[in-house]
Design an enzyme around this catalytic site. Structure first.
Site, PDB file in Angstrom:
ATOM      1  CB  SER A   1      -0.857   0.004   1.271  1.00 48.38           C
ATOM      2  OG  SER A   1      -1.473   1.263   1.452  1.00 48.38           O
TER       3      SER A   1
ATOM      4  CE1 TYR B   1      -3.566  -1.994   5.675  1.00 53.74           C
ATOM      5  CE2 TYR B   1      -3.280   0.317   5.072  1.00 53.74           C
ATOM      6  CZ  TYR B   1      -3.539  -0.995   4.712  1.00 53.74           C
ATOM      7  OH  TYR B   1      -3.746  -1.317   3.385  1.00 53.74           O
TER       8      TYR B   1
END
Ligand SMILES: NC(=O)c1ccc[n+]([C@@H]2O[C@H](COP(=O)([O-])OP(=O)(O)OC[C@H]3O[C@@H](n4cnc5c(N)ncnc54)[C@H](OP(=O)(O)O)[C@@H]3O)[C@@H](O)[C@H]2O)c1
Length: 251
Positions: free
Chosen positions: A137, A150
């Site tokens: 990501s 995250y």
């Protein structure tokens, strides 16, 4: 041709499975929700093998499950692994975040991903062929408030991908890390905001985000490169997304 895709029950994973099957692959699709996988099996047919598995559980449990696949889907036949399953939980600052959410992200995005990779790699190394495609990501490269654990898990995925390349030098096995920005039409934000649709709608309002089909196209493009090309990393964003300035606070 055989592919294994984690997180096959929704979002990117579902579209990746669908496109791979359309290209003639047999696909092992892994996720926790059996019902969703069965519906997808109904749509995609006998070249799709749904496997209900929580990849955050022990390495031994995952290994047991993957060692008992039917011959058509056996581990030694796998050409492509898409380590896509993952999640973000919450957007609270670190001092308010739930420690159990943090552990779940670590166990899924890191532990689950490395378990699957460790299981399939020896087969790929032996046949000197195969592609591991990891779902990173932009959160792995750029900090933003609330991304704390995250983002850190995705930084792990990026560096793990590059380090795998180092270990696999000369072995004929390829590794890529896809690093998307804002993507819509998946369950990602619904999971992050614990089902709060208002927050989800607010985030995507008029953004024209990347779609799961776009990510599936990137996976197929990587897989269709000639064997002498390794795509190390691909970072992509919707045109509507860009870089924020660094924050300065005033005491
Ligand atoms: N959407 C975005 O904006 C975005 C941006 C960058 C990166 N990503 C990454 O892209 C990947 C896919 O996200 P998505 O947007 O497609 O989200 P999604 O629709 O929520 O899909 C996540 C998938 O992972 C599966 N999964 C979650 N925990 C699992 C576990 N413990 N064991 C097995 N499967 C598990 C889910 O299925 P079950 O619930 O059935 O297990 C689901 O199929 C994630 O790694 C995410 O971090 C997403």
């Amino acid at each position: 041709m055989l592919a294994l895709v984690t997180g096959a029950s929704s979002g990117f994973g579902y579209h990746i499975c669908k496109k791979l099957i359309n290209q003639g692959y047999n696909v092992i699709g892994i996720a926790r929700r059996t019902e969703k996988l069965e519906t997808i099996k109904h749509e995609l047919g006998t070249n799709f093998l749904p496997i209900t598995l929580d990849i955050s559980e022990s390495y031994e449990k995952t290994l047991d499950k993957l060692l008992s696949l039917p011959t058509k889907f056996s581990l030694k036949e796998i050409d492509i692994v898409v380590n896509n399953a993952g999640l973000a939980l919450g957007l609270e600052p670190a001092y308010k975040a739930d420690i159990h959410d943090w552990y779940q992200m670590l166990d899924t995005n890191i532990k689950g991903l490395i378990s699957i990779t460790r299981i399939v790699l020896p087969y790929m190394e032996e046949k000197r062929d195969g592609i591991i495609i990891n779902m990173g990501s932009i959160a792995g490269s750029y900090a933003y408030p609330g991304a704390n654990v995250y983002g850190a898990t995705k930084a792990f995925v990026e560096q793990f991908s590059l380090n795998l390349r180092a270990d696999l030098a000369g072995k004929g096995v390829r590794v890529s890390n896809i690093e998307p920005g804002l993507c819509g039409n998946t369950e990602f934000s619904l999971v992050r905001f614990r089902g709060d649709l208002t927050q989800v709608k607010k985030l995507y309002d008029r953004t024209n985000p990347i779609l799961p089909e776009d990510i599936a196209n990137v996976v197929l493009w990587i897989a269709s490169q000639p064997k002498h090309i390794n795509i190390n990393r691909i970072e992509l964003m919707p045109t509507s997304q860009s870089f924020n300035h660094l924050q300065v606070t005033h005491n």
